[in-house]
Design an enzyme around this catalytic site. Structure first.
Site, PDB file in Angstrom:
ATOM      1  N   HIS B 132      44.120  36.922 -61.175  1.00 14.99           N
ATOM      2  CA  HIS B 132      42.955  36.158 -61.608  1.00 14.99           C
ATOM      3  C   HIS B 132      42.911  36.254 -63.133  1.00 14.99           C
ATOM      4  CE1 HIS B 132      38.599  35.449 -62.179  1.00 14.99           C
ATOM      5  NE2 HIS B 132      38.544  35.008 -60.934  1.00 14.99           N
ATOM      6  N   ASP B 209      42.882  45.694 -59.030  1.00 14.83           N
ATOM      7  CA  ASP B 209      41.727  44.792 -58.962  1.00 14.83           C
ATOM      8  C   ASP B 209      41.424  44.561 -57.484  1.00 14.83           C
ATOM      9  OD1 ASP B 209      40.100  42.570 -58.650  1.00 14.83           O
ATOM     10  OD2 ASP B 209      41.241  41.281 -60.001  1.00 14.83           O
ATOM     11  N   GLN B 212      38.875  41.116 -54.229  1.00 10.57           N
ATOM     12  CA  GLN B 212      39.057  40.360 -52.985  1.00 10.57           C
ATOM     13  C   GLN B 212      39.378  41.257 -51.795  1.00 10.57           C
ATOM     14  OE1 GLN B 212      38.362  37.216 -52.613  1.00 10.57           O
ATOM     15  NE2 GLN B 212      38.067  36.770 -54.781  1.00 10.57           N
ATOM     16  N   LYS B 235      31.042  40.121 -54.151  1.00 12.40           N
ATOM     17  CA  LYS B 235      32.069  39.633 -53.215  1.00 12.40           C
ATOM     18  C   LYS B 235      31.984  40.390 -51.887  1.00 12.40           C
ATOM     19  CE  LYS B 235      34.887  37.615 -56.539  1.00 12.40           C
ATOM     20  NZ  LYS B 235      34.828  36.176 -56.802  1.00 12.40           N
ATOM     21  N   CYS B 373      40.480  30.103 -61.064  1.00 11.67           N
ATOM     22  CA  CYS B 373      40.684  31.076 -62.142  1.00 11.67           C
ATOM     23  C   CYS B 373      42.057  31.723 -62.040  1.00 11.67           C
ATOM     24  CB  CYS B 373      39.601  32.156 -62.154  1.00 11.67           C
ATOM     25  SG  CYS B 373      37.945  31.520 -62.357  1.00 11.67           S
TER      26      CYS B 373
END
Lengths: 148, 415
Positions: B132, B209, B212, B235, B373
């Site tokens: 991202h 990261d 998600q 999220k 993104c």
């Protein structure tokens, strides 16, 4: 679904399938337009002669709304001066952003895009070519510099 | 598949889950809402909304600062969320949990604090093609500031990281590896545990990261052995504007502060300021207290459901969606990794994703269309945009059926 058929009128779908003036113009002022939201890119070519837009064309990829808007815009701009093109930008912008159905200037064939005003997320699609044109025409009249 | 699904339904009651999310009863354009945009932001259960409302009604005061009862309540709730976040990630100690504004903020914190204070000219930061923008741009900024160099792990046509190239790119010059756990654009689950071990073997520090991954996978930062793990509350069924950075204690302790302000100090004079201990050293200013309380409630919510059954349900819905969309003439799925979760990205011949998005929306179906993104991913596949249907624990096969009906309508209009 009536707003949807207002947005995707047959004329718009036709211009999406077979856009007018979808080509490059050798030696013309070249201006890039980019919508970072959707990744759409557009290159506009404007050829001025004697203070008048002699030829205008575009290339690039985009959604039906942005392609149809660019196609209709190029048809409408031929023969206009830079000032007239800017005035048309203002009228078109008012048409697609006004939040009431009050009287707006009669923009002829361009008025098929009036339905965009019901879709706030799509106004940027319809205005991409127009903002690109404004930048192209500005650079043409303010200073004889290519924006390439 | 049918047999598997029915046994999953027995273990996981999606109707009960749906009833926990008030917004799912909303109607849009006169149609029942079909929300397939959870990778963008998830919806929030009643318990999260109530926790935040209760916080403002019964506990609101500034934390760590006052001697009165409300401040005690607010501090207890805020620090309680820290303990919950530590448990959620299986972090060894709640001191290793820093509250941030979200994933982007967490990555910027690590880049500017750890990265800026340790990187030297010629050092390498290794990213992946799946990232991202928020896991690219902060590293570009710190590379510019320090003279470090960015390298990128390529992906194959299925949207999986090229592990051979990853191994080849690792060297003693590699100081930081920053990679997503799950790709937001394609849904690919990366083999992060194995990649972390290989990065550590050359002495690199690894940031994962997890934005998600958090709503789908059970995360164990000790098993992964990562150095930093970042995520966003919004999220994972919590509120916006808050997130978590897990950091290895020894690294956090050695890192300089990211921002200066109140609460991050031990003592301030104009001659010399002493910083507070971790994690407070990284939490300058009055934080998003209600948001952190809401995040705690979201973690409680997830702790109260059978995560494995939830994931099996989501996987079954994703598998169903993949099969259904594949049958639509002119549809092409982008990203067909063997291990995926939560995301179905695709394009339709002759239809720009933006037009599809508007037509789907008119039928109540919310998807994201665009580059997500993740412009490098789009460039890699030679496309400007995709239609992305992304799933939460509350989605059903009926939601996918509505998507497919909508896509047929799109084709009617355009093809």
């Amino acid at each position: 679904m009536s707003e949807l058929s207002e947005l995707y009128q047959e004329v718009i779908l036709d211009h999406n399938r077979r856009p007018h003036n979808f080509r490059a113009i050798e030696g013309a002022t070249k201006q890039e337009g980019y919508n970072p939201l959707c990744g759409d890119r557009l290159t506009l070519y404007v050829a001025m002669e004697g203070g008048v837009i002699k030829d205008v064309a575009f290339q690039g990829s985009g959604c039906a709304i942005s392609k149809a808007s660019a196609s209709l815009m190029t048809d409408a701009l031929k023969g206009k001066t830079a000032d007239e093109a800017r005035a048309l930008f203002d009228q078109f912008h008012a048409m697609i952003t006004s939040d009431h159905d009050g009287p707006t200037a009669d923009l002829g064939k361009l008025s098929v895009l009036a339905g965009v005003r019901e879709f706030p997320t799509r106004i940027k699609c319809a205005s991409l070519a127009w903002h690109t044109m404004k930048a192209a025409v500005a650079s043409e009249t303010d200073a004889p510099v290519s924006t390439e | 598949m049918a047999i598997g699904t029915s046994s999953v339904q027995a273990a996981f009651d999606v109707a009960k889950i749906r009833a926990d999310f008030p917004i799912l009863a909303e109607r849009v354009h006169g149609q029942p809402l079909v929300y397939l945009d959870s990778a963008n932001t998830s919806q929030k259960p009643e318990s999260v909304l109530k926790a935040m409302d209760d916080y403002y009604r019964h506990a609101n005061a500034n934390i760590h600062r006052a001697t009165h009862l409300l401040s005690e309540r607010a501090t207890a709730l805020y620090e309680g969320s820290r303990a919950k976040a530590a448990a959620f990630l299986n972090a060894p100690d709640k001191r290793t949990i820093v509250f941030t504004k979200g994933t982007t903020d967490g990555i910027n914190l690590v880049a500017q604090s750890y990265g800026r204070s340790t990187l030297k000219p010629g050092d390498e930061i290794l990213l992946t093609w799946l990232e991202h923008h928020s896991n690219i741009v902060p590293w570009q900024l710190v590379a510019e500031q320090t003279g470090a160099v960015i390298k990128v792990v390529p992906i194959n046509d299925a949207g999986e990281l090229d592990q051979g190239e990853f191994a080849a790119l690792l060297s003693p010059r590699t100081k930081i590896v920053a990679m997503g756990h799950v790709s937001n654009a394609l849904g690919t689950i990366n083999p992060v545990a194995d990649m972390i071990a290989r990065a550590h073997a050359v002495g690199a520090v690894v940031l994962v990261d997890g934005a998600q991954a958090a709503p789908h996978l059970v995360i164990d930062v000790q098993a992964l052995d990562c150095d930093f793990y970042v995520l966003s509350s919004h999220k994972m069924f919590g509120p916006t504007g808050t997130g978590v950075l897990y950091g290895r204690a020894s690294l956090l302790e050695a890192m300089p502060p990211y921002q200066g302000g109140g609460d991050m100090i031990a003592s301030v004079t104009f001659e010399r300021t002493l910083y507070n201990q971790v994690p407070y050293k990284f939490e300058a200013g009055t934080p998003n207290m209600a948001g952190v309380v809401g995040l705690g409630a979201a973690i409680d919510y997830l702790a109260g459901i059978d995560r494995e059954a939830a994931l099996a349900h989501e996987d079954a819905v994703l598998e169903y969606a993949t099969a259904q969309v594949r049958q639509i003439p002119g549809a092409r799925i982008v990203g067909e990794a063997r291990h995926k979760t939560g995301v179905l990205s695709f394009v339709l011949d002759g239809v720009h994703p933006h037009d599809a998005g508007t037509i789907l929306d008119q039928q109540g179906v919310a998807v994201r269309t665009g580059q997500h993104c993740a412009q490098p991913v789009m460039d890699r596949f030679g496309i400007a945009a995709t239609i992305r249907a992304s799933l939460g624990i509350y989605n059903t096969r009926e939601d996918i059926d509505a998507l497919v009906r909508g896509l047929h309508k799109v084709r009617e209009l355009f093809v």
